[in-house]
Design a protein around this motif. Structure first.
Motif, short mmCIF file in Angstrom:
data_model
loop_
_atom_site.label_atom_id
_atom_site.label_comp_id
_atom_site.label_asym_id
_atom_site.label_seq_id
_atom_site.Cartn_x
_atom_site.Cartn_y
_atom_site.Cartn_z
N SER A 1 23.09 14.80 43.34
CA SER A 1 23.35 14.64 41.91
C SER A 1 21.81 14.48 41.23
CB SER A 1 24.25 13.28 41.66
OG SER A 1 25.38 13.70 42.23
N VAL A 2 21.14 13.80 42.00
CA VAL A 2 19.71 13.54 41.44
C VAL A 2 18.89 14.95 41.47
CG1 VAL A 2 17.80 12.43 41.90
CG2 VAL A 2 19.63 11.03 42.30
N VAL A 3 19.04 15.58 42.43
CA VAL A 3 18.38 16.89 42.47
C VAL A 3 18.78 17.60 41.18
CG1 VAL A 3 17.91 18.93 43.48
CG2 VAL A 3 17.91 16.91 44.81
N THR A 4 20.04 17.84 41.12
CA THR A 4 20.59 18.60 39.85
C THR A 4 20.24 18.15 38.49
OG1 THR A 4 22.68 19.07 41.26
CG2 THR A 4 22.78 19.53 38.74
N GLY A 5 20.14 16.62 38.35
CA GLY A 5 19.80 16.37 37.22
C GLY A 5 18.33 16.34 37.14
N THR A 6 17.60 16.55 37.88
CA THR A 6 16.08 16.61 37.66
C THR A 6 15.36 17.92 37.89
OG1 THR A 6 15.64 16.15 39.88
CG2 THR A 6 15.61 14.13 38.41
N PHE A 7 15.90 18.78 38.24
CA PHE A 7 15.77 20.43 38.43
C PHE A 7 14.98 20.68 37.48
CE2 PHE A 7 16.09 24.87 38.81
CZ PHE A 7 15.61 25.17 39.84
N ILE A 8 15.53 20.73 35.96
CA ILE A 8 14.95 21.36 35.01
C ILE A 8 13.74 20.71 34.49
CG2 ILE A 8 15.25 21.80 32.48
CD1 ILE A 8 18.33 22.05 33.02
N LEU A 9 13.73 19.35 34.68
CA LEU A 9 12.38 18.37 34.42
C LEU A 9 11.46 18.95 35.47
CD1 LEU A 9 10.72 16.41 32.97
CD2 LEU A 9 11.96 14.41 34.54
N ILE A 10 11.49 19.23 36.51
CA ILE A 10 10.52 19.19 37.63
C ILE A 10 9.93 21.08 37.33
CG2 ILE A 10 10.12 20.21 40.00
CD1 ILE A 10 12.23 17.97 40.66
N CYS A 11 10.88 21.82 36.96
CA CYS A 11 10.41 23.10 36.55
C CYS A 11 9.48 23.05 35.40
CB CYS A 11 11.70 23.97 36.48
SG CYS A 11 12.56 24.31 37.90
N SER A 12 9.93 22.32 34.44
CA SER A 12 9.00 22.12 33.30
C SER A 12 7.65 21.74 33.38
CB SER A 12 9.76 21.24 32.23
OG SER A 12 10.96 21.92 31.71
N ILE A 13 7.81 20.63 34.53
CA ILE A 13 6.38 19.84 34.82
C ILE A 13 5.54 20.91 35.51
CG2 ILE A 13 5.28 18.09 36.14
CD1 ILE A 13 7.63 16.34 35.45
N TYR A 14 6.09 21.62 36.34
CA TYR A 14 5.47 22.61 37.08
C TYR A 14 4.88 23.87 36.36
CZ TYR A 14 4.32 26.31 40.43
OH TYR A 14 3.96 27.53 41.30
N CYS A 15 5.63 24.04 35.42
CA CYS A 15 4.98 25.37 34.63
C CYS A 15 3.81 24.76 33.66
CB CYS A 15 5.94 25.78 33.48
SG CYS A 15 7.55 26.58 34.44
N LEU A 16 3.90 23.58 33.28
CA LEU A 16 2.71 22.72 32.66
C LEU A 16 1.43 22.74 33.35
CD1 LEU A 16 4.82 20.22 30.24
CD2 LEU A 16 3.58 22.29 29.59
N TRP A 17 1.85 22.24 34.56
CA TRP A 17 0.73 22.00 35.41
C TRP A 17 0.15 23.40 35.95
CZ3 TRP A 17 0.18 23.86 40.56
CH2 TRP A 17 -0.68 23.56 41.32
#
Length: 828
Positions: free
Chosen positions: A442-458
């Motif tokens: 559940s946690v992975v599903t809920g944070t997947f989009i946020l992680i992708c966004s942070i990665y792209c910005l980084w």
């Protein structure tokens, strides 16, 4: 006939007397004693016993030395803690049958102290180097020097520890190479459940061998069954006995505990006619006992050398980040058995073990009778058990409480299983219970989009940084484009934002300014995480700053050593160029040693530590780093002192890299450096090599000992420079006059004078006469006892003249002295 008969009888009596004397040439009796200048030899002439004086000492001792080698090597000393003050001593067998050393007033300075000695006993020197005291009638040995050793261990000797009678046969270091009295270090067997050999420093462990497995000590890397020439540890009735047999009598060797606590195996090299070191311990910082504290593991191949075991964190984060690891580590979370306060049952949420491979096992191992599988079960069933290991030849080892003195090996050692709570096992293995799987999913599903966004910005930010660095490098000299220095991956060097550095330094406020150099000003700063830094900011008016900036980034970005200042990163923003370093709270060496008030903080031991640290930093630059580097501007203001007054070499703006494996020296038409520290061949001909740095090191050494600058001598002085003054005192045999009176202590005099001698060898005029940095370190540590005589230093008698060969000539054929840069850079 009668006169002839009398003559024959006289001859026979004389022969009998001579026979009796020659047969006792290895013996001391109650009627035949030794006076100073007399000696006895073992039967085959291997060893000699007599009186001697150590180097740089007039005190007299009774000792035994090897006659088979030309190098004087004393293996045993009788009166080591009570020397004779003159040459009127006597070594004899006393009336009660004990061996004694007497002074001129017949006072006993030393005796064998045997309670069961017999009258008319005899002392004999054996070819093994053992001096034995025996009953003249029965031949029974009453006492022997092999059971009362000094600082050396010969073949056929035995280390013995009896845990019932407390009998101990140990070697104890000399206090100094000139003082045989008992030093701070001792070596022997520790009668633990599983025995080890230990070096103690003032009764506290300093180095340990790891447990004995029946053939080898498993804490010594690469040790095999042939090690120690067939070393063998025998355990009988609580008595532990370690012996070393020598099957090859032609191979001379011994073990030696030196005054610095290093156990050394010396072998005689027949070709070179000298003792050579075959093995020593401790060799690295990781070999020193408990270097990383409880639950810490030490790896000399990593930087930093200490890390916490998995499932643990530093107990004191601030000290740990400063390189003080003694406080060790603590668990991230409590053990399951501690939470329940009972021994956990097999199954649900029990504690488990994480495997640590090829390590020196911790100190104080316990031993139980158990198979490999039962070893794990028994440890798990006892909440106080913090780790276990199973080693063939030993069996099941368990540890209770803190795990101390763990060292990572490349090979050998043993595998140890460290107890951790269930949560750490689940994290390590990636396996959890059904409920935890649902929660994690559940946690992975809920944070997947946020992680992708942070990665792209980084990723976008990193790309901008890469482009900025690339543009900077392309704009700073076409000659750099094809230089091999591009092998250093600059992309791995952190890039700081200008705004963060401005905030950290209070917008480069004057109150935060530490100093000013040729590069530009240096500011103290503090990042948001509390990290203190020093920021070198390129001045827009700097003539050489841009080139120095580029050079320093390229040279130091991959260097990591405890005696080199650490470069955290750089800043390239528009016209701004900045270097970010670790902050050194005690400033530079020149700000301490040349200040009469601050200099009092630097006693001789601290100054020697500074000298040694600089030498070790140079050794890394010249020999141990992956690129050979010549610093070219080594001076007191470029030696920074950390919180503990440990030295760190800084300012690599003018350093040069040697890429060729056989490249020994180079030449430049652009001489840069600081007057007073540059070698003659560099100033006059533009030639530089590691011997150029050695010259600068010699100047630094003499300045550190004298507390005076090389360039601080004026008309009222007897010499043109500190080098000239030191040379004058050398010729007058008055080097003590050079020593800073704030550090002068009589018992350190010989050591300090020896260091001055080394300094004079470093500043000799011809580069070929100067020792390399490896030899210098050996000289400083008395591993080379006989130092060569120094020749006249460079720049000691005439003013420096800048020859045209060392500079770029201008169009009218004159030489510009502007090519010599005199910098003044206060420590960060």
């Amino acid at each position: 006939m009668k006169p002839i008969t009398n003559t024959i009888l006289s001859i026979l009596l004389l022969l009998c007397f001579l026979f009796e004397f020659s047969s006792s040439s290895d013996t001391i009796t109650s009627t035949r004693f030794l006076k100073d200048s007399e000696s006895i030899l073992s039967n085959r002439g291997f060893f000699e016993l007599g009186f001697f004086s150590p180097p740089n000492s007039t005190e007299r001792f009774v000792g035994i030395w090897d006659k088979r080698v030309p190098v004087p090597t004393v293996f045993w000393v009788a009166n080591r803690d009570k020397p004779l003050n003159n040459k009127s001593g006597v070594f004899a067998v006393s009336d009660d049958g004990n061996l004694v050393v007497l002074d001129e007033n017949y006072r006993i300075l030393w005796n064998s102290n045997v309670s069961n000695a017999v009258v008319n006993s005899t002392a004999r020197l054996l070819d093994s180097g053992n001096l034995v005291l025996q009953d003249s009638v029965s031949g029974t040995i009453i006492w022997e020097s092999f059971k009362d050793p000094s600082d050396k261990f010969l073949p056929m000797m035995k280390f013995i520890t009896n845990s019932i009678t407390n009998e101990k046969v140990q070697i104890v270091s000399w206090k100094t190479p000139s003082d045989p009295s008992s030093g701070n270090f001792s070596f022997g067997i520790d009668p633990l459940t599983i025995p080890e050999v230990i070096i103690w420093k003032n009764s506290r462990p300093y180095w340990r061998s790891g447990p004995w497995d029946g053939q080898v000590f498993i804490g010594i890397p690469d040790m095999n069954t042939d090690y120690l020439y067939g070393g063998n540890l025998v355990i009988e009735n609580k008595t532990y006995s370690l012996s070393i047999a020598n099957s090859n009598e032609a191979q001379l060797f011994f073990y030696y505990l030196n005054p610095n606590g290093i156990l050394v195996e010396n072998q005689w090299n027949i070709e070179d006619q000298k003792w050579v070191v075959a093995w020593s311990a401790p060799e690295t910082e990781c070999d020193v006992y408990g270097a990383c504290g409880a639950f810490g593991v030490c790896d000399s191949q990593r930087t930093p050398i200490c890390s916490c075991l998995r499932g643990f964190r530093p107990e004191n984060e601030e000290e740990w980040n400063r390189g003080n690891w003694r406080s060790g580590c603590v668990r991230n979370s409590r053990l399951e058995c501690e939470k329940k306060n009972i021994s956990v049952e097999m199954g649900k949420d029990q504690d488990g073990f994480l495997k640590l491979e090829m390590v020196k096992v911790p100190d104080s191992a316990g031993w139980i009778v158990a198979s490999e599988n039962d070893c794990r079960v028994q440890c798990l069933s006892n909440c106080s058990c913090s780790a276990y290991a199973y080693k063939t030849g030993i069996g099941c080892m368990i540890w209770r409480g803190d795990l101390i003195d763990i060292q990572q090996f490349k090979n050998g050692g043993a595998d140890i299983y460290v107890r951790v709570p269930y949560s750490e096992i689940a994290y390590e293995s990636g396996i959890s219970k059904d409920m935890k799987v649902v929660i994690i999913a559940s946690v992975v599903t809920g944070t997947f989009i946020l992680i992708c966004s942070i990665y792209c910005l980084w990723k976008r930010k990193r790309e901008r940084e890469r482009q900025t660095k690339t543009k900077f490098l392309m704009n700073n000299g076409d000659d750099m484009k094809h230089d091999k220095v591009n092998q250093v991956k600059l992309q791995e060097l952190p890039l700081f934002d200008f705004e963060k550095l401005a905030t950290a330094t209070n917008h480069f406020h004057f109150n935060n300014k530490l100093g000013q150099g040729g590069f530009g000003p240096v500011y103290k700063g503090k990042l948001v995480d509390g990290q203190e830094i020093a920021v070198k900011r390129l001045s827009k008016t700097s003539g050489q700053g841009l080139e120095e900036f580029t050079n320093e980034v390229m040279v130091i970005s991959k260097l990591q050593h405890r005696n080199l200042v650490q470069l955290f990163g750089c800043c390239v923003d528009g016209e701004e160029r900045m270097l970010v370093y670790e902050y050194m709270p005690n400033g530079s060496l020149d700000s301490m040693v040349f200040d009469s008030t601050k200099a009092k903080v630097l006693d001789w031991q601290k100054r020697f530590n500074v000298i040694e640290g600089i030498a070790r930093g140079l050794l890394y630059l010249h020999r141990d780093s992956r690129l050979k580097i010549i610093h070219r501007d080594l001076k007191a203001s470029n030696i920074l002192l950390d919180r503990d007054l440990n030295p760190k070499i800084s300012d690599f703006g003018t350093a040069r890299i040697f890429y060729g494996g056989n490249e020994a020296q180079a030449r430049t038409t652009k001489v840069v450096g600081t007057y007073g520290y540059m070698s003659p061949e560099y100033v006059l001909n533009g030639q530089f090599s590691e011997k150029s740095d050695v010259f600068s090191f010699g100047v630094l050494l003499l300045e550190t000992i004298s507390g005076r600058k090389n360039t601080s001598f004026y008309e009222n002085e007897d010499a043109l420079s500190l080098l000239g003054f030191a040379w004058k005192l050398w010729r007058e045999n008055n080097l003590v006059a050079l020593i800073d009176q704030t550090i002068f202590e009589l018992h350190y005099e010989a050591e300090i004078v020896r260091c001055i001698h080394v300094g004079l060898l470093c500043v000799q005029e011809l580069a070929k006469d100067r020792p390399n940095i490896t030899t210098i370190l050996s000289m400083l540590h008395n591993e080379i006892t006989d130092l060569p005589m120094p020749k006249q230093p460079g720049f000691s008698s005439n003013q420096i003249e800048i020859h045209t060969e060392g500079c770029e000539q201008n169009h009218v054929g004159t030489c510009s002295t502007n090519m010599i840069t005199i910098t003044s850079f206060d420590g960060r």
